[in-house]
Motif scaffolding. Sequence first.
Motif, mmCIF file in Angstrom:
data_model
loop_
_atom_site.group_PDB
_atom_site.id
_atom_site.type_symbol
_atom_site.label_atom_id
_atom_site.label_comp_id
_atom_site.label_asym_id
_atom_site.label_seq_id
_atom_site.Cartn_x
_atom_site.Cartn_y
_atom_site.Cartn_z
ATOM 1 N N THR A 49 13.694 78.902 -39.496
ATOM 2 C CA THR A 49 12.681 79.970 -39.647
ATOM 3 C C THR A 49 13.091 81.000 -38.524
ATOM 4 O O THR A 49 14.102 80.917 -37.601
ATOM 5 N N THR A 50 12.444 82.203 -38.490
ATOM 6 C CA THR A 50 12.594 83.076 -37.509
ATOM 7 C C THR A 50 11.940 82.592 -36.235
ATOM 8 O O THR A 50 10.949 81.968 -36.162
ATOM 9 N N PRO A 51 12.548 83.094 -35.058
ATOM 10 C CA PRO A 51 12.126 82.648 -33.770
ATOM 11 C C PRO A 51 10.445 83.320 -33.681
ATOM 12 O O PRO A 51 10.488 84.544 -34.061
ATOM 13 N N THR A 52 9.633 82.780 -33.007
ATOM 14 C CA THR A 52 8.301 83.313 -32.962
ATOM 15 C C THR A 52 8.413 84.739 -32.158
ATOM 16 O O THR A 52 7.678 85.740 -32.394
ATOM 17 N N VAL A 53 9.386 85.006 -31.418
ATOM 18 C CA VAL A 53 9.720 86.305 -30.681
ATOM 19 C C VAL A 53 9.908 87.322 -31.662
ATOM 20 O O VAL A 53 9.425 88.490 -31.464
ATOM 21 N N ILE A 54 10.414 87.124 -32.502
ATOM 22 C CA ILE A 54 10.921 87.912 -34.010
ATOM 23 C C ILE A 54 9.613 88.289 -34.747
ATOM 24 O O ILE A 54 9.588 89.508 -35.091
ATOM 25 N N LYS A 55 8.885 87.407 -34.751
ATOM 26 C CA LYS A 55 7.583 87.373 -35.481
ATOM 27 C C LYS A 55 6.589 88.473 -34.780
ATOM 28 O O LYS A 55 5.997 89.418 -35.357
ATOM 29 N N SER A 56 6.643 88.340 -33.328
ATOM 30 C CA SER A 56 5.907 89.172 -32.316
ATOM 31 C C SER A 56 6.660 90.608 -32.449
ATOM 32 O O SER A 56 5.731 91.658 -32.908
ATOM 33 N N PHE A 57 7.802 90.827 -32.539
ATOM 34 C CA PHE A 57 8.380 92.304 -32.618
ATOM 35 C C PHE A 57 8.119 92.842 -34.064
ATOM 36 O O PHE A 57 7.750 93.979 -34.059
ATOM 37 N N LEU A 58 8.060 91.920 -35.214
ATOM 38 C CA LEU A 58 7.612 92.575 -36.360
ATOM 39 C C LEU A 58 6.311 92.890 -36.256
ATOM 40 O O LEU A 58 5.879 94.153 -37.213
ATOM 41 N N SER A 59 5.360 92.132 -35.658
ATOM 42 C CA SER A 59 3.780 92.296 -35.866
ATOM 43 C C SER A 59 3.631 93.781 -34.837
ATOM 44 O O SER A 59 2.733 94.282 -35.281
ATOM 45 N N LYS A 60 4.535 94.260 -33.910
ATOM 46 C CA LYS A 60 4.103 95.110 -32.956
ATOM 47 C C LYS A 60 4.871 96.323 -33.419
ATOM 48 O O LYS A 60 4.645 97.308 -32.758
ATOM 49 N N TYR A 113 21.993 75.321 -40.966
ATOM 50 C CA TYR A 113 20.935 75.054 -41.802
ATOM 51 C C TYR A 113 20.632 76.216 -42.804
ATOM 52 O O TYR A 113 19.799 76.300 -43.539
ATOM 53 N N GLY A 114 21.398 77.306 -42.829
ATOM 54 C CA GLY A 114 21.264 78.652 -43.476
ATOM 55 C C GLY A 114 19.970 79.488 -42.721
ATOM 56 O O GLY A 114 19.697 79.475 -41.813
ATOM 57 N N THR A 115 19.404 80.196 -43.895
ATOM 58 C CA THR A 115 18.446 81.190 -43.304
ATOM 59 C C THR A 115 16.999 80.412 -43.290
ATOM 60 O O THR A 115 16.203 81.281 -42.883
ATOM 61 N N GLY A 116 16.641 79.334 -43.778
ATOM 62 C CA GLY A 116 15.332 78.763 -43.688
ATOM 63 C C GLY A 116 14.482 79.807 -44.465
ATOM 64 O O GLY A 116 14.989 80.389 -45.505
ATOM 65 N N ASP A 117 13.293 80.102 -44.098
ATOM 66 C CA ASP A 117 12.489 80.777 -44.652
ATOM 67 C C ASP A 117 12.451 82.037 -44.232
ATOM 68 O O ASP A 117 11.522 82.959 -44.356
ATOM 69 N N SER A 118 13.548 82.396 -43.253
ATOM 70 C CA SER A 118 13.442 83.946 -42.512
ATOM 71 C C SER A 118 13.245 85.082 -43.461
ATOM 72 O O SER A 118 12.633 86.110 -43.119
ATOM 73 N N LEU A 119 13.798 84.946 -44.561
ATOM 74 C CA LEU A 119 13.741 86.329 -45.307
ATOM 75 C C LEU A 119 12.270 86.539 -45.821
ATOM 76 O O LEU A 119 11.790 87.438 -45.670
ATOM 77 N N ALA A 120 11.775 85.376 -45.997
ATOM 78 C CA ALA A 120 10.459 85.416 -46.806
ATOM 79 C C ALA A 120 9.491 85.958 -45.417
ATOM 80 O O ALA A 120 8.473 86.607 -45.699
ATOM 81 N N VAL A 121 9.848 85.538 -44.078
ATOM 82 C CA VAL A 121 9.003 85.880 -42.993
ATOM 83 C C VAL A 121 9.005 87.392 -42.997
ATOM 84 O O VAL A 121 7.976 87.930 -42.606
#
Length: 190
Positions: free
Chosen positions: A115-126, A143-151
């Motif tokens: 998945t996306t690193p949690t710091v990217i989730k922080s970036f998107l949330s802010k 492992y490919g993109t995982g669920d990153s595009l959904a995130v």
Amino acid sequence: MMTRRQSLAVGLGTSLGLLANRADAQQISGRGRTLVAFFTRSGNTKLIAGKVRRDLGADLFEIQPAEPYPEDYEATVAQAEREKQAGYEPPLKEPVAEIGAYSTLYLGFPIWGETTPTVIKSFLSKHDLSGKDLVPLITHGGYGTGDSLAVLGRLAPQARLGKAFVIRMDQERAILRDVSRWLEASSSRK
């Protein structure tokens, strides 16, 4: 003999040169200011972000957590897994000062734990990315993109998600495993 970084740069030059010359990439970057924001641990994503920035004449921003991740790879993996399991979004060192000035955001990051690193989730949330073109630049270790595009879709629902650039890079875990095997074999010969 070329180093890993030199051979990667040659390959990226070819791959990203094609991306930068594609009509849709030029159309996106032609609608307003473009920002390439990235998070990197090993430097691979930074290399890609720099190439995209240069080819598009974009601004560059490195996403960093307020508290840096450990230098040690395995300690970082353990911390990333704890953050993922807890749903923790680490505070950012700093946000993009004027995110509203950009119409296009190329967002570079490695895949951590599928998945996306949690710091990217922080970036998107802010950052409000409503109405912006969001183009992922994704590196992974196999492992490919995982669920990153959904995130990205979930955390930036009002952004227009563009076609991702996805590339497999050397996996640090595999490299460390190879070093361990070599050390074991070297030690047994003594």
